[in-house]
Design a protein around this motif. Structure first.
Motif, PDB file in Angstrom:
ATOM      1  N   LYS A   7       0.816  -1.217   0.000  1.00 43.19           N
ATOM      2  CA  LYS A   7       0.000   0.000   0.000  1.00 43.19           C
ATOM      3  C   LYS A   7       0.851   1.268   0.000  1.00 43.19           C
ATOM      4  O   LYS A   7       0.339   2.355  -0.263  1.00 43.19           O
ATOM      5  CB  LYS A   7      -0.933  -0.007   1.208  1.00 43.19           C
ATOM      6  N   SER A  36       3.326   4.100  -4.861  1.00 42.47           N
ATOM      7  CA  SER A  36       2.550   5.168  -5.492  1.00 42.47           C
ATOM      8  C   SER A  36       1.684   4.585  -6.604  1.00 42.47           C
ATOM      9  O   SER A  36       1.969   3.511  -7.147  1.00 42.47           O
ATOM     10  CB  SER A  36       3.484   6.232  -6.055  1.00 42.47           C
ATOM     11  N   SER A  37       0.616   5.306  -6.943  1.00 36.51           N
ATOM     12  CA  SER A  37      -0.288   4.819  -7.991  1.00 36.51           C
ATOM     13  C   SER A  37       0.434   4.703  -9.327  1.00 36.51           C
ATOM     14  O   SER A  37       0.154   3.799 -10.124  1.00 36.51           O
ATOM     15  CB  SER A  37      -1.484   5.763  -8.120  1.00 36.51           C
ATOM     16  N   HIS A  47      -4.612  -1.708  -3.899  1.00 39.51           N
ATOM     17  CA  HIS A  47      -4.799  -0.379  -4.506  1.00 39.51           C
ATOM     18  C   HIS A  47      -6.069  -0.277  -5.345  1.00 39.51           C
ATOM     19  O   HIS A  47      -6.142   0.578  -6.231  1.00 39.51           O
ATOM     20  CB  HIS A  47      -3.590  -0.039  -5.396  1.00 39.51           C
ATOM     21  N   THR A  50      -9.170   0.797  -4.820  1.00 43.34           N
ATOM     22  CA  THR A  50      -9.896   2.077  -4.758  1.00 43.34           C
ATOM     23  C   THR A  50      -9.157   3.170  -5.514  1.00 43.34           C
ATOM     24  O   THR A  50      -9.757   3.951  -6.278  1.00 43.34           O
ATOM     25  CB  THR A  50     -10.090   2.494  -3.293  1.00 43.34           C
ATOM     26  N   VAL A  51      -7.840   3.229  -5.350  1.00 46.59           N
ATOM     27  CA  VAL A  51      -7.044   4.245  -6.034  1.00 46.59           C
ATOM     28  C   VAL A  51      -7.061   4.014  -7.543  1.00 46.59           C
ATOM     29  O   VAL A  51      -7.184   4.961  -8.334  1.00 46.59           O
ATOM     30  CB  VAL A  51      -5.602   4.239  -5.492  1.00 46.59           C
ATOM     31  N   LEU A  52      -6.968   2.758  -7.961  1.00 43.36           N
ATOM     32  CA  LEU A  52      -6.941   2.457  -9.389  1.00 43.36           C
ATOM     33  C   LEU A  52      -8.274   2.789 -10.055  1.00 43.36           C
ATOM     34  O   LEU A  52      -8.305   3.254 -11.200  1.00 43.36           O
ATOM     35  CB  LEU A  52      -6.599   0.976  -9.599  1.00 43.36           C
ATOM     36  N   MET A  65     -10.206   5.161  -9.339  1.00 41.87           N
ATOM     37  CA  MET A  65     -10.289   6.610  -9.473  1.00 41.87           C
ATOM     38  C   MET A  65      -9.214   7.187 -10.391  1.00 41.87           C
ATOM     39  O   MET A  65      -9.182   8.393 -10.624  1.00 41.87           O
ATOM     40  CB  MET A  65     -10.161   7.262  -8.084  1.00 41.87           C
ATOM     41  N   THR A  66      -8.337   6.344 -10.907  1.00 43.30           N
ATOM     42  CA  THR A  66      -7.261   6.815 -11.787  1.00 43.30           C
ATOM     43  C   THR A  66      -7.676   6.609 -13.238  1.00 43.30           C
ATOM     44  O   THR A  66      -7.862   5.461 -13.673  1.00 43.30           O
ATOM     45  CB  THR A  66      -5.955   6.040 -11.500  1.00 43.30           C
TER      46      THR A  66
END
Length: 725
Positions: free
Chosen positions: A613, A616-617, A664, A666-668, A670-671
């Motif tokens: 976690k 970085s994205s 990741h 949730t982050v992915l 939103m990317t």
């Protein structure tokens, strides 16, 4: 030199009708070296006095019952123990006449073997890997027995060893072609599992033998191709972690025995002492084909020192008690006395003068040429080295340094002198003393490198890692030092050879590898085989796009159109995704090699997830793109996963895809730049699910085919009707 003396017959044999078995299940030493207990493969246990070849007693179970493990003798209680019908433990004394009237107890699980050695307690090894002391088991015979082994994993060989104050049960298992060594320590009760290195495909060990010396357990095993390997396990440095994966077990080739035109079928090798191995069922180097011999080989000098032809069929069985070898062959059980005096180069060449009795008892040593030629004062002798440790010896103008002297030198000498002395020490050191010495050398080198930025010896550290005597727990700062110095070659070696790298360190390596610019990574010197694999992978042209391993670009399009964009027609979806996913490697060649090492590092998902976690994205997307590239390449050509080539497997690629998505997701989502990547990864997982589903449909048919008896001698051509239902 070793010698084999005139043998004699202990008893006759009743082999199987097809001569596949000698009819002897096991031979165990009784009260002393002149008494043995012989258990046949059916119903009888017999006590013999060896020197007189005299039968002293015999016991038999009832008709319909079968002895399923060899009987043993408990020297403390003067009792015999055996197991019948897998679950019935029988205990009796020499004066007992009928086994049915003696003590017996039925346990809840099948027993593999009962072991009992002088100085140790009787232990019971169950077929599913559990171990119990006999006394605790008899206190509650119906107690539940846990299953230690994996499904389809079966025991092949076992023994027990008393090492100083500790007792160990040692057994090997096989699972789908892989072989494992299990080291069960008693009091405290701990188990360590090791994975043996694979030999040629389809080749399994014929025999195992274990011995204990110098605080190490030495495992000897013979393969059908004539290779005799030795693996050494320290009982002091035994690291036990609950649920840990099997550690890789390094091995060294002791002997390459002659096998003739084919492979060995019934042969056995046994350790006699630290320098001699007895082998039966292997052709004599100077004899014609078709003749089986009993031979004694010297492993220090790779020489055959004694041999005796054994008449009749060899069954691949061999026992040794009190300088006597017990060998079933033909229809008799023979006893061959032997002698293995201490080895020296002169005796191996047949030029040793007759020595006094007290001199024969001293350890053999290599004399100093300076003493012989110039009469200098005798220096402490050095034990005979094996051929493997005798590497690139240079003429020594100065006395050899001890380990303490080398450690002191590392603390203050320049890099060039440290490299020279460490290399010289490694070439002189005995294998049995190498592991603790290597740990001390590495720790001292790393400590000085951290305290003195101007000092760093990458070649010396790489040489220490190559000995395979290091692990992360012995030198925990080594990998972090390599990352600090940007020594990616040393990082690669540590990832390959260290079985116990923590997940935090693995993730630190991943961050460093994924962050390094491709230009800098290309300057690093890496292992040639791993570079060659990636060059082959990248240069391989995109071949046919038919379904392979459950995936094709067409299936990707269908999955996306059906599940993600259901509001569009399939035609519209195909227009938008007409081109297959990109098959251009998103990272440079050397960076890809380093990422492959991360994929192959042993880890626990639950411990690795928190550290992932921290990525970085941007790095997560890049790593997922590389995993997508590997998946597409493997899906189109499964031959890329070459046997014997260190490369990540398809399963490892999918595991890391799932780990990164879990860490990741949730982050992915939103990317924006990750949207197309997620759609492709979704199709990958769906295709694997579809593949497993399709395989499940034919599972019953495959099982029925397996149950059918295959006809023999059908000729070169045959047409048969197979009815499955």
């Amino acid at each position: 030199m070793a010698a084999l003396y005139e043998g004699y017959t202990l008893c006759g044999l009743v082999p199987d009708q097809n001569l596949s078995s000698s009819g002897i299940q096991g031979i165990e030493e009784e009260r002393d070296g002149d008494h043995v207990v012989v258990t046949d493969s059916a119903r009888s246990v017999t006590l013999y006095k060896v020197s007189d070849q005299k039968l002293l007693g015999s016991w038999t179970v009832k008709q319909g019952q079968t002895l399923t493990c060899s009987a043993v003798f408990n020297s403390q209680t003067k009792e015999y123990m055996a197991v019948s019908d897998n679950k019935v433990i029988r205990i009796w004394k020499e004066e007992d006449i009928q086994l049915d009237k003696a003590f017996k107890a039925t346990v809840s699980s099948d027993i593999w073997m009962v072991h009992c050695v002088h100085g140790g307690e009787p232990v019971v090894l169950f077929k599913r890997g559990a171990v119990r002391l006999l006394d605790s088991l008899l206190a509650a015979p119906q107690q539940p027995i846990e299953e230690v082994l994996n499904q389809e994993e079966n025991i092949r060989w076992s023994t027990t060893i008393v090492a100083e104050t500790q007792q160990f049960v040692i057994f090997t298992t096989e699972q789908k072609g892989d072989h494992f060594l299990h080291l069960q320590r008693l009091n405290p009760n701990t188990l360590q599992r090791y994975r043996l290195e694979r030999e040629e495909p389809g080749v399994s060990p014929l025999s195992f033998s274990a011995s204990y010396r110098d605080k190490h357990i030495h495992l000897l095993y013979l393969y059908p191709n004539g290779h005799v390997y030795q693996s050494v396990v320290s009982v002091q440095l035994l690291v036990v972690e609950e649920g840990a994966q099997a550690l890789p077990l390094p091995r060294s080739l002791l002997l390459g025995l002659p096998v003739g035109n084919g492979l060995l079928e019934a042969a056995s090798a046994m350790v006699l002492d630290e320098a001699h191995v007895a082998v039966v069922g292997v052709p004599h180097p100077s004899a014609g084909a078709g003749k089986d011999f009993l031979c004694i080989w010297n492993t220090n000098f790779q020489t055959l020192q004694a041999g005796k032809e054994m008449a009749g069929k060899i069954y691949g069985q061999l026992w040794s008690f009190s300088n006597k070898l017990f060998i079933p062959h033909g229809k008799i059980l023979s006893i061959i006395p032997f002698e293995c005096p201490k080895s020296s180069l002169a005796s191996a060449l047949g030029k040793l003068r007759q020595a006094k009795t007290e001199e024969c008892k001293a350890p053999a040593s290599v004399p100093s040429w300076n003493n012989i030629l110039h009469g200098e004062k005798a220096q402490p002798s050095r034990t005979v080295e094996t051929r493997k440790t005798r590497t690139t010896r240079k003429t020594q103008s100065t006395p050899s340094l001890t380990i303490d002297q080398v450690l002191d030198l590392i603390k203050m000498a320049p890099v060039e002198e440290v490299q020279k002395e460490v290399e010289g020490f490694l070439s002189r050191a005995d294998l049995q003393d190498l592991q603790p010495s290597v740990g001390q050398l590495a720790s001292t080198l790393v400590s000085r490198s951290l305290n003195d930025p101007a000092f760093y010896s990458p070649s010396t550290l790489a040489q220490l890692v190559h000995t395979q005597c290091l692990c992360h727990s012995v030198c925990p700062d080594l990998v972090l030092l390599a990352l600090e110095k940007k020594d990616y070659f040393l990082c690669q070696l540590c990832l390959q050879f260290f079985p116990d790298i923590p997940e935090a360190v693995t993730c630190a390596c991943l961050k460093a590898f994924i962050s390094v610019p491709d230009v800098d990574a290309e300057k690093a010197r890496l292992e040639p085989d791993s570079i060659s694999f990636m060059e082959t992978l990248i240069s391989r042209e995109c071949g046919q796009v038919d379904l392979q391993n459950g995936f094709s670009p067409t299936s990707c399009e269908e999955d996306c159109s059906e599940d993600v964009r259901g509001h569009q027609t399939r035609t519209e979806a195909k227009k938008k995704t007409s081109a297959p996913p990109e098959q251009i490697c998103p990272v440079g060649l050397h960076k890809a090699v380093l990422l492959n090492e991360i994929l192959q590092t042993a880890h626990s998902d639950s411990f690795l997830l928190p550290h992932l976690k921290d990525l970085s994205s941007q790095h997560v997307v890049l790593f997922l793109q590389y995993l997508q590239f590997l998946y597409l390449k493997y899906s189109q050509d499964d031959s890329l996963q070459m046997h014997g080539c260190r490369s990540p497997s398809l399963a490892q690629v999918m595991d890391w895809v799932c780990l990164l998505l879990d860490a990741h997701f949730t982050v992915l989502v939103m990317t924006p730049e990750a949207k197309g990547l997620l759609l492709n990864l979704h199709s990958f997982v769906r295709s694997q699910v579809r593949l497993v589903s399709e395989l499940g449909k034919i599972e019953f048919s495959l099982q029925e085919l397996k149950k059918m008896k295959v006809k023999k001698d059908v000729g070169q051509y045959s047409i048969e009707v197979i009815e499955l239902f």
